[in-house]
Design a protein around this motif. Structure first.
Motif, PDB file in Angstrom:
ATOM      1  N   LEU A 208      47.289  40.195  42.792  1.00 47.34           N
ATOM      2  CA  LEU A 208      45.949  40.245  42.193  1.00 47.34           C
ATOM      3  C   LEU A 208      45.966  40.865  40.802  1.00 47.34           C
ATOM      4  N   ASP A 209      46.814  41.865  40.581  1.00 51.04           N
ATOM      5  CA  ASP A 209      46.928  42.453  39.246  1.00 51.04           C
ATOM      6  C   ASP A 209      47.406  41.417  38.230  1.00 51.04           C
ATOM      7  N   GLU A 210      48.426  40.632  38.606  1.00 46.17           N
ATOM      8  CA  GLU A 210      48.939  39.593  37.694  1.00 46.17           C
ATOM      9  C   GLU A 210      47.872  38.528  37.423  1.00 46.17           C
ATOM     10  N   LEU A 211      47.204  38.064  38.488  1.00 45.38           N
ATOM     11  CA  LEU A 211      46.154  37.064  38.299  1.00 45.38           C
ATOM     12  C   LEU A 211      45.022  37.609  37.439  1.00 45.38           C
ATOM     13  N   SER A 212      44.664  38.849  37.663  1.00 36.85           N
ATOM     14  CA  SER A 212      43.593  39.465  36.882  1.00 36.85           C
ATOM     15  C   SER A 212      43.964  39.550  35.411  1.00 36.85           C
ATOM     16  N   GLU A 213      45.209  39.891  35.155  1.00 41.39           N
ATOM     17  CA  GLU A 213      45.673  39.986  33.769  1.00 41.39           C
ATOM     18  C   GLU A 213      45.575  38.626  33.069  1.00 41.39           C
ATOM     19  N   VAL A 214      46.015  37.572  33.745  1.00 40.32           N
ATOM     20  CA  VAL A 214      45.938  36.224  33.171  1.00 40.32           C
ATOM     21  C   VAL A 214      44.478  35.814  32.976  1.00 40.32           C
TER      22      VAL A 214
END
Length: 185
Positions: free
Chosen positions: A98-104
């Motif tokens: 979720l952190d990676e998706l949120s960053e993108v």
């Protein structure tokens, strides 16, 4: 959005006791939370069982969804499935994903995906009830899964209180069956 992504009309037809002002209010809150999120074509049933090394299968329920709806839920929906396919994600895996998706999403739209996760999960819990009500009394497995998913949706009052849903708090199908019975009609 929720009428298509959650198959609301179908769910309310099969579960008329859910067509209440309380549930409609929670769904309206979810939709209003998503105002301004770009709409894209989505799978609607995107999750581990439908993601294969060579591509994504099971596209019969596709439609327009808010950006990130499919991908943000890929690991979060494991507890809703209720099956015994053995899919698991640790809290650390879910958080990193979720952190990676949120960053993108933040880089692309200016909005972190995590902000919409509660609304997405509420709509997805509704979707998991679509076309689910069993008609064959002999299929106790189907009745159990239907009762389980109804329970999961009803238990989402944490969304009403906080705007979030912590799927870690949801019982597994086996725990639900042990507590509530086998789901026989």
């Amino acid at each position: 959005m929720e009428r298509e992504a959650g198959w609301t009309d179908n769910v309310f037809a099969e579960n008329p006791d859910f067509d209440t002002p309380r549930i409609r209010s929670a769904l309206d809150r979810a939709v209003s939370q998503l105002v301004g999120v770009p709409m894209v074509r989505g799978h609607l049933d995107y999750g581990l069982p439908n993601i294969l090394p060579d591509g994504v299968i099971d596209w019969q329920h596709h439609g327009m969804v808010p950006l990130g709806y499919d991908t943000a839920l890929a690991l979060e929906i494991i507890p809703f499935k209720g099956g015994t396919k053995g899919y698991l994600a640790t809290s650390e895996q879910r958080r990193r994903y979720l952190d990676e998706l949120s960053e993108v999403a933040h880089a692309t739209t200016g909005q972190p995906l995590i902000r919409h996760l509660g609304a997405y999960l509420l709509v997805k819990a509704l979707f998991f009830l679509a076309l689910m009500k069993p008609t064959d009394p002999a299929r106790t497995d189907k009745h159990l899964k239907w009762h389980y998913r109804r329970h999961q949706f009803v238990e989402l009052e944490q969304y009403e209180r906080t705007g979030a849903v912590d799927t870690v708090c949801l019982p597994a199908l086996d725990a639900f069956a042990a507590q509530h019975g086998s789901g026989h009609p």
